[in-house]
Design a protein around this motif. Structure first.
Motif, PDB file in Angstrom:
ATOM      1  N   TYR A   1       9.740  21.658  49.373  1.00 15.63           N
ATOM      2  CA  TYR A   1       8.897  22.804  49.018  1.00 15.63           C
ATOM      3  C   TYR A   1       9.113  23.190  47.563  1.00 15.63           C
ATOM      4  CZ  TYR A   1       8.165  23.413  54.047  1.00 15.63           C
ATOM      5  OH  TYR A   1       7.827  23.228  55.365  1.00 15.63           O
ATOM      6  N   ASN A   2       8.033  23.667  46.951  1.00 19.22           N
ATOM      7  CA  ASN A   2       8.078  24.098  45.560  1.00 19.22           C
ATOM      8  C   ASN A   2       7.475  25.500  45.440  1.00 19.22           C
ATOM      9  OD1 ASN A   2       7.703  24.079  42.530  1.00 19.22           O
ATOM     10  ND2 ASN A   2       5.567  23.905  43.185  1.00 19.22           N
ATOM     11  N   ILE A   3       8.183  26.387  44.773  1.00 19.57           N
ATOM     12  CA  ILE A   3       7.673  27.716  44.441  1.00 19.57           C
ATOM     13  C   ILE A   3       7.872  27.884  42.938  1.00 19.57           C
ATOM     14  CG2 ILE A   3       7.886  30.207  44.805  1.00 19.57           C
ATOM     15  CD1 ILE A   3       9.223  29.558  47.515  1.00 19.57           C
ATOM     16  N   THR A   4       6.799  28.044  42.202  1.00 20.13           N
ATOM     17  CA  THR A   4       6.890  28.138  40.748  1.00 20.13           C
ATOM     18  C   THR A   4       6.212  29.401  40.241  1.00 20.13           C
ATOM     19  OG1 THR A   4       7.018  25.754  40.365  1.00 20.13           O
ATOM     20  CG2 THR A   4       6.189  27.098  38.560  1.00 20.13           C
ATOM     21  N   TYR A   5       6.940  30.148  39.428  1.00 19.21           N
ATOM     22  CA  TYR A   5       6.351  31.282  38.717  1.00 19.21           C
ATOM     23  C   TYR A   5       6.214  30.883  37.257  1.00 19.21           C
ATOM     24  CZ  TYR A   5       5.556  35.722  36.450  1.00 19.21           C
ATOM     25  OH  TYR A   5       5.013  36.725  35.688  1.00 19.21           O
ATOM     26  N   ASN A   6       4.985  30.893  36.761  1.00 20.38           N
ATOM     27  CA  ASN A   6       4.693  30.428  35.408  1.00 20.38           C
ATOM     28  C   ASN A   6       3.832  31.479  34.732  1.00 20.38           C
ATOM     29  OD1 ASN A   6       3.873  29.095  33.107  1.00 20.38           O
ATOM     30  ND2 ASN A   6       3.369  27.176  34.151  1.00 20.38           N
ATOM     31  N   GLU A   7       4.392  32.195  33.793  1.00 19.05           N
ATOM     32  CA  GLU A   7       3.643  33.278  33.149  1.00 19.05           C
ATOM     33  C   GLU A   7       2.410  32.758  32.430  1.00 19.05           C
ATOM     34  OE1 GLU A   7       5.725  36.084  30.816  1.00 19.05           O
ATOM     35  OE2 GLU A   7       7.168  36.570  32.369  1.00 19.05           O
ATOM     36  N   SER A   8       2.512  31.599  31.801  1.00 16.03           N
ATOM     37  CA  SER A   8       1.365  31.083  31.060  1.00 16.03           C
ATOM     38  C   SER A   8       0.273  30.575  31.994  1.00 16.03           C
ATOM     39  CB  SER A   8       1.793  29.955  30.126  1.00 16.03           C
ATOM     40  OG  SER A   8       2.312  28.862  30.866  1.00 16.03           O
ATOM     41  N   ALA A   9       0.633  30.273  33.278  1.00 21.98           N
ATOM     42  CA  ALA A   9      -0.377  29.790  34.222  1.00 21.98           C
ATOM     43  C   ALA A   9      -1.246  30.926  34.723  1.00 21.98           C
ATOM     44  CB  ALA A   9       0.298  29.100  35.409  1.00 21.98           C
ATOM     45  N   GLY A  10      -0.880  32.155  34.424  1.00 22.69           N
ATOM     46  CA  GLY A  10      -1.612  33.288  34.957  1.00 22.69           C
ATOM     47  C   GLY A  10      -2.809  33.696  34.136  1.00 22.69           C
TER      48      GLY A  10
ATOM     49  N   GLY B   1       1.072  37.041  35.326  1.00 21.10           N
ATOM     50  CA  GLY B   1       1.633  35.753  35.666  1.00 21.10           C
ATOM     51  C   GLY B   1       1.129  35.177  36.973  1.00 21.10           C
ATOM     52  N   GLY B   2       1.290  33.847  37.109  1.00 21.72           N
ATOM     53  CA  GLY B   2       0.841  33.159  38.305  1.00 21.72           C
ATOM     54  C   GLY B   2       1.982  32.530  39.073  1.00 21.72           C
ATOM     55  N   LEU B   3       1.931  32.668  40.396  1.00 21.27           N
ATOM     56  CA  LEU B   3       2.936  32.098  41.287  1.00 21.27           C
ATOM     57  C   LEU B   3       2.216  31.115  42.191  1.00 21.27           C
ATOM     58  CD1 LEU B   3       6.024  32.650  42.008  1.00 21.27           C
ATOM     59  CD2 LEU B   3       5.156  34.097  43.828  1.00 21.27           C
ATOM     60  N   PHE B   4       2.637  29.847  42.205  1.00 17.61           N
ATOM     61  CA  PHE B   4       1.975  28.897  43.093  1.00 17.61           C
ATOM     62  C   PHE B   4       3.001  28.122  43.905  1.00 17.61           C
ATOM     63  CE2 PHE B   4       2.567  26.261  39.313  1.00 17.61           C
ATOM     64  CZ  PHE B   4       2.872  25.017  39.832  1.00 17.61           C
ATOM     65  N   PHE B   5       2.518  27.525  44.979  1.00 16.04           N
ATOM     66  CA  PHE B   5       3.368  26.944  46.010  1.00 16.04           C
ATOM     67  C   PHE B   5       2.843  25.553  46.367  1.00 16.04           C
ATOM     68  CE2 PHE B   5       2.817  31.446  46.294  1.00 16.04           C
ATOM     69  CZ  PHE B   5       4.048  31.984  46.588  1.00 16.04           C
ATOM     70  N   SER B   6       3.733  24.683  46.783  1.00 13.57           N
ATOM     71  CA  SER B   6       3.301  23.401  47.336  1.00 13.57           C
ATOM     72  C   SER B   6       4.251  22.992  48.446  1.00 13.57           C
ATOM     73  CB  SER B   6       3.241  22.317  46.246  1.00 13.57           C
ATOM     74  OG  SER B   6       4.523  22.059  45.710  1.00 13.57           O
ATOM     75  N   ALA B   7       3.693  22.321  49.438  1.00 15.69           N
ATOM     76  CA  ALA B   7       4.459  21.861  50.589  1.00 15.69           C
ATOM     77  C   ALA B   7       4.917  20.421  50.355  1.00 15.69           C
ATOM     78  CB  ALA B   7       3.598  21.942  51.850  1.00 15.69           C
ATOM     79  N   PRO B   8       5.893  19.944  51.124  1.00 19.81           N
ATOM     80  CA  PRO B   8       6.342  18.557  50.961  1.00 19.81           C
ATOM     81  C   PRO B   8       5.195  17.566  51.090  1.00 19.81           C
ATOM     82  CG  PRO B   8       7.866  19.767  52.348  1.00 19.81           C
ATOM     83  CD  PRO B   8       6.684  20.674  52.126  1.00 19.81           C
ATOM     84  N   GLY B   9       5.147  16.602  50.166  1.00 19.26           N
ATOM     85  CA  GLY B   9       4.130  15.563  50.214  1.00 19.26           C
ATOM     86  C   GLY B   9       2.815  15.915  49.562  1.00 19.26           C
ATOM     87  N   GLN B  10       2.653  17.140  49.103  1.00 17.14           N
ATOM     88  CA  GLN B  10       1.392  17.561  48.503  1.00 17.14           C
ATOM     89  C   GLN B  10       1.312  17.087  47.055  1.00 17.14           C
ATOM     90  OE1 GLN B  10       0.537  21.728  49.002  1.00 17.14           O
ATOM     91  NE2 GLN B  10      -0.825  21.788  47.238  1.00 17.14           N
ATOM     92  N   PRO B  11       0.303  16.270  46.694  1.00 15.19           N
ATOM     93  CA  PRO B  11       0.194  15.800  45.308  1.00 15.19           C
ATOM     94  C   PRO B  11      -0.058  16.968  44.356  1.00 15.19           C
ATOM     95  CG  PRO B  11      -1.173  14.490  46.791  1.00 15.19           C
ATOM     96  CD  PRO B  11      -0.721  15.685  47.567  1.00 15.19           C
ATOM     97  N   LEU B  12       0.605  16.961  43.221  1.00 14.19           N
ATOM     98  CA  LEU B  12       0.449  18.010  42.226  1.00 14.19           C
ATOM     99  C   LEU B  12      -0.161  17.422  40.966  1.00 14.19           C
ATOM    100  CD1 LEU B  12       3.860  19.894  42.559  1.00 14.19           C
ATOM    101  CD2 LEU B  12       1.652  20.531  43.529  1.00 14.19           C
ATOM    102  N   THR B  13      -1.182  18.088  40.452  1.00 12.15           N
ATOM    103  CA  THR B  13      -1.814  17.664  39.211  1.00 12.15           C
ATOM    104  C   THR B  13      -2.468  18.869  38.564  1.00 12.15           C
ATOM    105  OG1 THR B  13      -3.315  16.034  38.240  1.00 12.15           O
ATOM    106  CG2 THR B  13      -4.047  17.107  40.255  1.00 12.15           C
ATOM    107  N   GLY B  14      -2.763  18.777  37.304  1.00 12.84           N
ATOM    108  CA  GLY B  14      -3.446  19.859  36.612  1.00 12.84           C
ATOM    109  C   GLY B  14      -2.585  21.064  36.329  1.00 12.84           C
ATOM    110  N   ILE B  15      -1.250  20.899  36.360  1.00 15.55           N
ATOM    111  CA  ILE B  15      -0.355  22.010  36.046  1.00 15.55           C
ATOM    112  C   ILE B  15      -0.232  22.113  34.531  1.00 15.55           C
ATOM    113  CG2 ILE B  15       1.951  22.959  36.369  1.00 15.55           C
ATOM    114  CD1 ILE B  15       2.199  21.199  38.860  1.00 15.55           C
ATOM    115  N   GLN B  16      -0.502  23.280  33.985  1.00  9.59           N
ATOM    116  CA  GLN B  16      -0.472  23.452  32.541  1.00  9.59           C
ATOM    117  C   GLN B  16       0.650  24.394  32.147  1.00  9.59           C
ATOM    118  OE1 GLN B  16      -4.373  24.746  31.367  1.00  9.59           O
ATOM    119  NE2 GLN B  16      -5.361  22.853  32.031  1.00  9.59           N
TER     120      GLN B  16
END
Length: 305
Positions: free
Chosen positions: A55-64, A79-94
């Motif tokens: 699992y991933n929990i990321t708080y990224n002020e610039s993503a907000g 700011g923006g807080l986003f989440f991903s579950a195991p196995g979920q492909p991640l792309t487009g993170i700036q």
């Protein structure tokens, strides 16, 4: 010559991922907090699509700053807080050179034998896309950063028999606050979500009016979410916040509205109406119609004659 489609790299352990990114090794093999004040996350690290078995929990002020709903871009100053579950492909993170925030990584094995192992799968936001981030107010930001700080302090404390219990309780507290804040977001951004609801209703109206249902069958939640450019889980949670019903229930309500219209103003048989609305079997249409209206299609039609 066709370009070979490369599968995203999958990181099976937190240590493997942090090593690949040139980051310090985690203090605990199954849970890690990366404080962006202490470690630097660059755009190059996140340029390629990848997946993690945790699992991933990321708080990224610039993503907000920017979020897209369909073809419209909305700007936010928080700011923006986003989440991903195991196995979920991640792309487009700036990220920017001045990114602030944190990333919390939790391997599923860390949750074994705790109720949170089952409960964490019920938090819908782990299935949202990056563009459906949770945008925090200043007060909410303080709450989230405070809990993240507690987790970081605990990870830097010598491990004892209560370490995992403390970390699990802090993690569950964090997730419950995120659940609360998402419910707030659905309410405070009601105008944006109402616009999405209007697009959904127009999409369903067109689907039933232009014979798409006759050709393709009943509209699916996946089809609608793809047309609206949102994740299926986000669409369902948004609808529950606005209407009290999930996406499938909303589809059924629109379908019944259309069925009532056709039953009232046409001479089509029940079978013809069923096929026009996307049903393979008229019996399935009649069963759904009666469950929603307490009348069979024939009884409903007779009530207007």
């Amino acid at each position: 010559m066709k370009r070979e489609h490369l599968k995203p790299r999958v990181y099976h352990s937190i240590a493997e991922m942090q090593r690949a990114f040139g980051l310090p090794q985690p203090l605990h093999p199954l849970i890690s907090l990366l404080d962006f004040n202490k470690v630097r996350i660059t755009a190059e690290m996140l340029a390629d699509t990848f997946a993690m078995d945790f699992y991933n929990i990321t708080y990224n002020e610039s993503a907000g700053c920017r979020m897209r709903y369909g073809q419209t871009t909305y700007d936010f100053q928080v700011g923006g807080l986003f989440f991903s579950a195991p196995g979920q492909p991640l792309t487009g993170i700036q990220v920017s050179e001045t990114t602030l925030g944190f990333t919390l990584l939790i391997h599923p094995d860390f949750l074994r034998n705790y109720p949170l192992d089952t409960k964490i799968k019920q938090y819908g936001f782990f299935s949202y896309s990056v563009t459906e981030s949770l945008h925090l107010s200043e007060k909410e930001k303080s709450v989230i950063e405070g809990i993240a700080g507690n987790i970081g302090d605990e990870l830097e404390t010598a491990i004892d028999e209560l370490s995992q219990d403390v970390l699990i309780s802090q993690l569950e507290l964090l997730l419950n606050y995120c659940q609360r804040f998402y419910k707030r977001q659905f309410i405070t951004r009601k105008s944006i979500n109402n616009a999405l609801l209007e697009k959904l209703d127009q999409l369903l109206n067109n689907y039933f009016n232009d014979e798409t249902a006759l050709l393709k069958g009943l509209p699916s939640v996946q089809y609608l979410s793809e047309e609206l450019h949102v994740s299926p889980r986000y669409l369902g949670d948004m609808l529950r916040a606005l209407t009290g019903q999930n996406t499938q229930q909303h589809i059924h309500n629109k379908l019944i509205e259309k069925a009532k219209e056709v039953l009232t103003f046409s001479d089509l048989t029940i079978g013809e109406i069923a096929y026009q609305l996307g049903f393979e079997h008229p019996q399935s249409f009649s069963k759904l119609f009666k469950s929603k209206t307490k009348l069979s299609p024939l009884e409903f039609r007779a009530s207007f004659n």
